[in-house]
Design an enzyme around this catalytic site. Structure first.
Site, PDB file in Angstrom:
ATOM      1  N   GLU A  58      -0.271  24.387 -33.866  1.00  0.00           N
ATOM      2  CA  GLU A  58      -1.571  25.046 -33.882  1.00  0.00           C
ATOM      3  C   GLU A  58      -2.597  24.209 -34.652  1.00  0.00           C
ATOM      4  O   GLU A  58      -3.739  24.046 -34.226  1.00  0.00           O
ATOM      5  CB  GLU A  58      -1.411  26.431 -34.525  1.00  0.00           C
ATOM      6  N   GLU A  62      -6.466  22.232 -33.240  1.00  0.00           N
ATOM      7  CA  GLU A  62      -7.831  22.321 -33.757  1.00  0.00           C
ATOM      8  C   GLU A  62      -8.304  21.033 -34.417  1.00  0.00           C
ATOM      9  O   GLU A  62      -9.501  20.814 -34.561  1.00  0.00           O
ATOM     10  CB  GLU A  62      -7.941  23.459 -34.789  1.00  0.00           C
ATOM     11  N   GLU A 111     -15.476  26.183 -31.731  1.00  0.00           N
ATOM     12  CA  GLU A 111     -16.402  25.836 -32.809  1.00  0.00           C
ATOM     13  C   GLU A 111     -15.772  26.024 -34.178  1.00  0.00           C
ATOM     14  O   GLU A 111     -16.034  26.974 -34.895  1.00  0.00           O
ATOM     15  CB  GLU A 111     -17.699  26.667 -32.726  1.00  0.00           C
TER      16      GLU A 111
END
Lengths: 219, 219
Positions: A58, A62, A111
């Site tokens: 994970e 990002e 974002e």
DNA sequence: CTAATAGTGTCTCTGAGACACTATCTA
DNA sequence: TAGATAGTGTCTCAGAGACACTATTAG
């Protein structure tokens, strides 16, 4: 055999220090519930991976990251923590040096960005609770381990090290007492190099002796 | 939507002190895998309960208990921890005074009993790892909280308190230094009563000031 | 009065914190 | 040489640990 309809996820609390401030990475939610709010990066646990592997995967979705420290924090299981269905989330803490993390391009979906811990907006789900707990753990661990190394570049100045303590513990420390104490623990050693390029006396560069997490009574 | 085929369970590490020894409750397994071996009491997490509730319910299935202290330890997720299928287990620590726990009748199925931590047999699954971690946590917590109260009767002698520390930390402590230190923390108070019935000088009975877990630098 | 445990004080050493000046570099 | 940060030592106080004897009870 019992049937369980429970989803298992991981939530990451990713810490770094930017501009002398302790910051945590958040994404912006683009769907309900909690649409438009900030939330911790999270993901489902796959059948063929451990919790830690899920947290790491994970993390890499990002960010681009290296030399990250990952530690399981706690498992959160409030029945209603996700209004969409029963969910158990295992939270992880990640510590990274600013130099070693790069937040992936702001696709409109996520974002992701770092936000200083003293300027957090209202967070989605029970993420405020998770963040508070993570900060508490980090503070405590800073005091009895050499964990500070994971939030610093490999080579760093004494001032930078002290800054980690000041920023995480959220209090000013006396320069001389701090140096004395660290010296006595023998957890760092001088590299012989100096940090050049500033308009003042160059600082010696240090590195940690032990690259693994170590229990040392400190402060 | 992802489908997950992962079962979530809780494992309980139930500590008490019997005969001046730190002991943990184990059941005997009566089916494969690990048939006939000792294992921690465990259970499935139901959809309508939190992890803590599941741990507590499981505790009550094996024992009659009151005044128990329950704390989440860690979540274990090795892919192969249960050979029958993917399982994530959230381990809990329970602390109980000997007087407050009663192991339910040895139905042939479970045969639960306490075993001293220094005499553990080979355990089923990854339970050895869980137990080791639990002991570590308990030791650490004893040193900076008032957690000892949960393994003691409500009223206790100074000697009993010291015994908790000696048994858990697995080392002898100096009587005078121990008393001085505890005195200074103001975590216990005299009840005014004495423990009678012995053939020697009766000891004063004490109780903890704060019945909740409290962080106090200790030892 | 014996057996057994309860209960207490002093000294030394080490770590923590308060505190202010000199050293070294660049422009 | 001015500006800016690096780097260093002493004193005081509090807590930790080593150590041995007296107090109180039942039988």
């Amino acid at each position: 055999m019992i049937t369980q309809d429970i989803f298992v996820t991981v939530d990451n609390v990713i810490f770094t220090i930017i501009n002398d401030k302790l910051q945590i990475l958040f994404i912006k939610r683009w769907i309900e519930p909690y649409k438009e709010m900030r939330a911790l990066p999270w993901g489902f646990v796959l059948e063929e991976e451990t919790l830690e592997e899920a947290a790491y995967r994970e993390l890499e979705e990002e960010t681009s990251v290296k030399n990250v420290y990952l530690e399981q924090l706690y498992s959160f299981s409030d029945i209603k923590r996700d209004p969409r269905g029963r969910n158990i989330s295992v939270a992880y803490i990640a510590l990274v040096a600013r130099e070693h993390i790069f937040v992936k391009g702001g696709s409109d979906a996520s974002e992701a960005k770092f936000i200083p811990v003293d300027k957090l907006p209202k967070l989605a789900f029970d993420h405020r609770k998770i963040v508070d707990y993570a900060i508490k753990r980090l503070k405590r661990k800073l005091e009895y381990t050499n964990i500070a190394q994971y939030i610093l570049p490999t080579k760093f100045t004494f001032t930078q090290l002290q800054n980690v303590y000041e920023v995480v513990l959220n209090q000013k420390l006396d320069v001389r007492n701090f140096r004395k104490k660290i010296d006595k623990l023998w957890i760092i050693k001088a590299t012989g190099e100096k940090e050049m390029g500033n308009q003042y006396r160059p600082a010696k560069l240090f590195q940690f002796v032990n690259k693994d997490l170590e229990i040392v009574e400190i402060l």
